[in-house]
Scaffold this motif. Structure first.
Motif, PDB file in Angstrom:
ATOM      1  N   LEU A 136     -20.895 -71.269  55.568  1.00 33.21           N
ATOM      2  CA  LEU A 136     -19.790 -70.748  54.762  1.00 33.21           C
ATOM      3  C   LEU A 136     -18.532 -70.548  55.610  1.00 33.21           C
ATOM      4  O   LEU A 136     -17.415 -70.701  55.107  1.00 33.21           O
ATOM      5  CB  LEU A 136     -20.189 -69.436  54.094  1.00 33.21           C
ATOM      6  CG  LEU A 136     -21.240 -69.528  52.977  1.00 33.21           C
ATOM      7  CD1 LEU A 136     -21.631 -68.152  52.483  1.00 33.21           C
ATOM      8  CD2 LEU A 136     -20.713 -70.380  51.823  1.00 33.21           C
ATOM      9  N   LEU A 137     -18.729 -70.205  56.874  1.00 33.53           N
ATOM     10  CA  LEU A 137     -17.581 -70.012  57.759  1.00 33.53           C
ATOM     11  C   LEU A 137     -16.798 -71.306  57.958  1.00 33.53           C
ATOM     12  O   LEU A 137     -15.596 -71.269  58.232  1.00 33.53           O
ATOM     13  CB  LEU A 137     -18.048 -69.488  59.119  1.00 33.53           C
ATOM     14  CG  LEU A 137     -18.255 -67.984  59.256  1.00 33.53           C
ATOM     15  CD1 LEU A 137     -18.755 -67.652  60.659  1.00 33.53           C
ATOM     16  CD2 LEU A 137     -16.974 -67.218  58.969  1.00 33.53           C
ATOM     17  N   ARG A 138     -17.477 -72.434  57.811  1.00 29.38           N
ATOM     18  CA  ARG A 138     -16.821 -73.724  58.063  1.00 29.38           C
ATOM     19  C   ARG A 138     -16.042 -74.248  56.851  1.00 29.38           C
ATOM     20  O   ARG A 138     -15.230 -75.164  56.992  1.00 29.38           O
ATOM     21  CB  ARG A 138     -17.862 -74.758  58.499  1.00 29.38           C
ATOM     22  CG  ARG A 138     -18.405 -74.518  59.905  1.00 29.38           C
ATOM     23  CD  ARG A 138     -19.706 -75.270  60.162  1.00 29.38           C
ATOM     24  NE  ARG A 138     -20.102 -75.195  61.560  1.00 29.38           N
ATOM     25  CZ  ARG A 138     -20.693 -74.160  62.115  1.00 29.38           C
ATOM     26  NH1 ARG A 138     -20.952 -73.075  61.386  1.00 29.38           N
ATOM     27  NH2 ARG A 138     -21.033 -74.168  63.390  1.00 29.38           N
ATOM     28  N   ILE A 139     -16.299 -73.670  55.694  1.00 30.38           N
ATOM     29  CA  ILE A 139     -15.635 -74.162  54.474  1.00 30.38           C
ATOM     30  C   ILE A 139     -14.111 -74.023  54.549  1.00 30.38           C
ATOM     31  O   ILE A 139     -13.390 -74.979  54.228  1.00 30.38           O
ATOM     32  CB  ILE A 139     -16.208 -73.445  53.229  1.00 30.38           C
ATOM     33  CG1 ILE A 139     -17.665 -73.888  53.013  1.00 30.38           C
ATOM     34  CG2 ILE A 139     -15.368 -73.749  51.990  1.00 30.38           C
ATOM     35  CD1 ILE A 139     -18.353 -73.184  51.864  1.00 30.38           C
ATOM     36  N   PRO A 140     -13.546 -72.864  54.961  1.00 26.30           N
ATOM     37  CA  PRO A 140     -12.077 -72.781  55.070  1.00 26.30           C
ATOM     38  C   PRO A 140     -11.496 -73.803  56.046  1.00 26.30           C
ATOM     39  O   PRO A 140     -10.401 -74.328  55.806  1.00 26.30           O
ATOM     40  CB  PRO A 140     -11.846 -71.346  55.567  1.00 26.30           C
ATOM     41  CG  PRO A 140     -13.045 -70.583  55.132  1.00 26.30           C
ATOM     42  CD  PRO A 140     -14.178 -71.553  55.233  1.00 26.30           C
ATOM     43  N   LEU A 141     -12.230 -74.096  57.126  1.00 26.18           N
ATOM     44  CA  LEU A 141     -11.760 -75.116  58.069  1.00 26.18           C
ATOM     45  C   LEU A 141     -11.638 -76.472  57.382  1.00 26.18           C
ATOM     46  O   LEU A 141     -10.645 -77.185  57.554  1.00 26.18           O
ATOM     47  CB  LEU A 141     -12.738 -75.240  59.244  1.00 26.18           C
ATOM     48  CG  LEU A 141     -12.634 -74.257  60.397  1.00 26.18           C
ATOM     49  CD1 LEU A 141     -13.707 -74.569  61.422  1.00 26.18           C
ATOM     50  CD2 LEU A 141     -11.270 -74.301  61.040  1.00 26.18           C
TER      51      LEU A 141
END
Length: 400
Positions: A136-141
């Motif tokens: 989930l942390l990688r989704i904004p990236l």
């Protein structure tokens, strides 16, 4: 970012000067001096980061995984400094032939911007996030990268026209918002480690992080300043020094203070506290664990032992790892009854954790009390506590 430039137009037969709002992504639409100042600042930032990378590859900070994440953050910052320098040059040497290159550099720069706080967040969250949270942390990236790349044609984040003029898009703040999302997560991760590292150390780290945040706000408001990535370079250098300082103070596997810190703290306690209860704790059978189950199991036993001690003496004393299997807790100006209660809790915590272990944790301990008005110094009192621990160890062996 935006800056002022001048253009000339004819009005009723007279040549008049007109102010135009010109914007830039990583560069400045200023004169040669502005370009030179930015390039010099970025060059110094790149040099400091190259030096830091050299140190980090030779001297691993904390552990290899965290060291690699730190190196990723440093290399990404160097790339952003180089991209920023390129946009400064292109903005001051506008040409239709550079338009495609200018767009590509801006898209790449805006895409990479949130990676630096992302890597630092991962560095401070290793082993504390589930696989789902990590994904989930990688989704904004990913969203930021897609929007920034598409901006070459859509102008969502920025727009470079056929003449090479740069303007902000409606989603210009998206990379900054994504970066702040990771910075807020990083600050939260740092605050969570307050139980592992002392608050004084966390305050230093928070101040290091606030420098680029402040510079980002300044650059957004006052568009003539190009200081974000140079400040990030300085902060990463300071962060490396901070991590190295922790290595000299903390034991990396257990995240409690080491022998060197213990010697200093004990010396200071002997002068600044009215009473200090010195508790010496030893993990029994560590050699047997290493021989029968391997050194990895031995390391796990040491970490579990440290966690049990930290939890049991929370608010009572400060724990240290002073040897391979030996720990010490300094309880300053605490009644002996509080120390006895902490040791009782430690025994029960060890029994609870042993239910799920292949090999039991057996802790031997002893303590002695130092008084400022007493005859013995604190080093002698430590010797008495160590002796009491060995007496307890002998009793445990005789009970088996």
């Amino acid at each position: 970012m935006m800056g002022n430039c001048r253009r000339w137009r004819y009005n009723q037969g007279k040549l008049q000067q007109e102010t135009e709002f010109s914007e830039y992504g990583y560069g400045r639409a200023g004169g040669g001096k502005d370009m030179t100042d930015t390039i010099v600042g970025n060059t110094l930032g790149i040099f400091s980061l190259c030096l830091t990378i050299s140190f980090a590859t030779k001297n691993i900070v904390v552990n290899r995984q965290k060291n690699n994440l730190y190196l990723c953050a440093a290399v990404t910052t160097i790339c952003l400094l180089l991209l920023e320098t390129a946009t400064v040059y292109l903005e001051n040497n506008r040409s239709a032939s550079y338009v495609i290159l200018y767009r590509m550099i801006n898209s790449l720069g805006f895409s990479l911007s949130p990676l630096v706080p992302f890597f630092l967040l991962c560095l401070n969250s290793i082993g504390k996030s589930s696989t789902l949270k990590a994904l989930l942390l990688r989704i904004p990236l990913l969203i930021n990268a897609v929007v920034c790349v598409l901006s070459c044609w859509t102008g969502w984040v920025y727009y470079v026209d056929a003449a090479g003029h740069y303007t902000r898009g409606d989603l210009f703040l998206l990379p900054a918002i994504v970066s702040m999302y990771y910075i807020i997560g990083l600050i939260a991760a740092i605050l969570r480690t307050n139980a592992e590292y002392e608050w004084e150390n966390n305050k230093v780290l928070l101040l290091i992080l606030l420098v680029p945040v402040l510079c980002m706000v300044i650059q957004i408001i006052y568009t003539g300043f190009i200081i974000i990535w140079a400040s990030v370079a300085i902060s990463l250098l300071m962060y490396y020094i901070y991590l190295r300082e922790l290595q000299f103070t903390y034991d990396a596997p257990t995240l409690i203070k080491n022998r060197s810190a213990f010697e200093k703290d004990m010396e200071h306690s002997g002068k600044a506290s009215e009473q200090v209860v010195v508790v010496v704790i030893d993990l029994n059978h560590l050699k047997t664990i290493n021989d029968c189950f391997g050194h990895t199991a031995g390391d796990e036993a040491i970490v579990d032992c440290a966690n049990v001690i930290k939890q049991s003496f929370k608010g009572i004393g400060r724990p240290f790892r002073i040897g391979g299997d030996e720990f010490c807790v300094l309880c300053k100006d605490m009644p002996v009854e509080a120390v006895d209660k902490a040791l009782y809790q430690m025994d029960h915590a060890a029994k609870d954790i042993n239910r799920n272990r292949r090999f039991p944790l057996v802790l031997a301990y002893g303590y002695s009390v130092f008084h400022t008005r007493g005859r013995e110094d604190i080093h002698t009192v430590f010797t008495y506590a160590d002796r009491a621990m060995y007496e307890h160890k002998a009793r445990l062996k005789s009970d088996v």
